[in-house]
Design a protein around this motif. Structure first.
Motif, short mmCIF file in Angstrom:
data_model
loop_
_atom_site.label_atom_id
_atom_site.label_comp_id
_atom_site.label_asym_id
_atom_site.label_seq_id
_atom_site.Cartn_x
_atom_site.Cartn_y
_atom_site.Cartn_z
N GLY A 121 0.81 -1.22 0.00
CA GLY A 121 0.00 0.00 0.00
C GLY A 121 0.84 1.26 0.00
O GLY A 121 2.08 1.23 0.02
N CYS A 136 -3.80 1.45 -3.45
CA CYS A 136 -4.47 2.07 -2.31
C CYS A 136 -3.67 1.79 -1.04
O CYS A 136 -2.45 1.77 -1.08
CB CYS A 136 -5.90 1.56 -2.21
N SER A 142 -6.81 0.97 5.63
CA SER A 142 -8.16 1.01 5.05
C SER A 142 -9.22 0.98 6.16
O SER A 142 -10.21 1.72 6.11
CB SER A 142 -8.37 -0.18 4.10
N ASP A 171 -11.20 -2.72 -4.82
CA ASP A 171 -11.85 -2.32 -6.06
C ASP A 171 -13.27 -2.89 -6.17
O ASP A 171 -14.08 -2.38 -6.94
CB ASP A 171 -11.02 -2.76 -7.27
N VAL A 205 -8.46 0.10 -9.04
CA VAL A 205 -7.76 1.16 -8.33
C VAL A 205 -6.57 0.65 -7.53
O VAL A 205 -5.77 1.45 -7.03
CB VAL A 205 -8.72 1.93 -7.40
N HIS A 206 -6.45 -0.66 -7.40
CA HIS A 206 -5.34 -1.27 -6.65
C HIS A 206 -4.52 -2.20 -7.54
O HIS A 206 -3.80 -3.05 -7.05
CB HIS A 206 -5.91 -2.03 -5.45
N THR A 209 -0.50 -2.68 -6.95
CA THR A 209 0.12 -3.03 -5.68
C THR A 209 1.43 -3.79 -5.92
O THR A 209 1.48 -4.73 -6.73
CB THR A 209 -0.84 -3.85 -4.80
#
Length: 300
Positions: A121, A136, A142, A171, A205-206, A209
């Motif tokens: 992250g 993210c 989170s 996501d 969106v991730h 990683t």
């Protein structure tokens, strides 16, 4: 869950700002000046030009020119409006999000021996690319942010017994799935520090990683502004054990049992070693499938 919009308008001093970006000149020598000292000069000058910053803008990012000392890339303040960047690092998206993460109350994400070493992250290392990697935050951050509250749970094995459920990546967050069986983060209370379990799905969106792609990640962190420590990254079939969980005399086990639905769903079991699913079942969610362990970790 959180939207940053560039400021467009006129400041209290009558100066217009377009698309959230403006420039200013400071009549000082930059080379050799301490970065913190020069940042203070910049804030003072910006206040003279634009008026009080905190009352007009939720977040301010200062991009300082090359030459300040020591060797640095960026810094920010906890639960604050200001973050500061060194020259070209101002355009590095992972550093931007890392420093703004501090503004949002997040401390670093690390591993044992390296406070920045958790590369699952944004609160670990930052990268030189302008617009990647796209990712993210880890499960602990989170949960702390509360962005996925409707798909996050706290599970106490001493009272709730065994957990058997489905983890999905960030996501696949969908607020309409509140109280569903698709979970983003499971928090396991453990006293001064707690465990946070999430599926590090490399998607959307991730998708960028850097570590632990499509693995179940286990992170330990205290409350509030606290560094997190990644404890395990499990492949399918892997386990992580916490001996003598909360002085109960029992070994708590987290198992990545199965991977389903085109790798979007991780089936996870959390149980005491005295009652191993599926042959033993305790609690409301204890339905699982058989599995062969492929990797084993144990808490220090």
């Amino acid at each position: 869950q959180l939207h940053f919009l560039p400021y467009r308008g006129t400041t209290v001093t009558g100066l217009k700002i377009e698309n959230g970006v403006t420039e200013m000149t400071i009549d000082e020598i930059v080379v050799g000046v301490n970065c913190g000292k020069f940042a203070n000069m910049a804030v003072q000058r910006a206040t003279e030009l634009f008026g009080d910053l905190e009352s007009q803008f939720h977040h301010v990012m200062l991009c300082l020119p090359w030459g300040t000392e020591p060797n640095w890339i960026g810094f920010a303040f906890e639960n604050h409006w200001l973050s500061v960047y060194n020259n070209n690092w101002c355009s590095r998206v992972t550093l931007q999000m890392h420093e703004v993460g501090h503004n949002l109350g997040l401390d670093h994400s690390g591993v044992v021996g390296n406070d920045y070493g958790d590369m699952t992250g944004l609160m670990g290392l930052s990268y030189r690319d302008d617009d990647k990697p796209v990712m993210c935050f880890n499960p602990a951050k989170s949960y702390q942010l509360g962005w996925y509250k409707s798909q996050s749970i706290e599970w106490n094995p001493l009272s709730d017994k065994q957990f058997s459920g489905t983890l999905v990546g960030v996501d696949d967050y969908d607020p309409s799935r509140a109280n569903s069986n698709q979970i983003i983060v499971v928090k396991i209370p453990n006293g001064a520090t707690d465990y946070y379990i999430g599926y590090n799905r490399s998607k959307g969106v991730h998708r960028g990683t850097v570590a632990g792609r499509n693995q179940v990640v286990i992170v330990e962190q205290g409350e509030g502004f606290s560094k997190s420590t990644r404890r395990a990254m499990l492949d399918k079939g892997g386990t992580y054990a916490i001996p003598n969980y909360r002085h109960s005399g029992k070994k708590l086990v987290v198992r990545f049992t199965d991977l389903q639905n085109n790798q979007d769903e991780a089936k996870v079991d959390i149980y005491f070693s005295t009652c191993v699913p599926p042959t033993c079942c305790e609690g409301a969610t204890c339905v699982s499938s058989s599995v062969s362990d492929s990797s084993t970790f144990e808490a220090p």
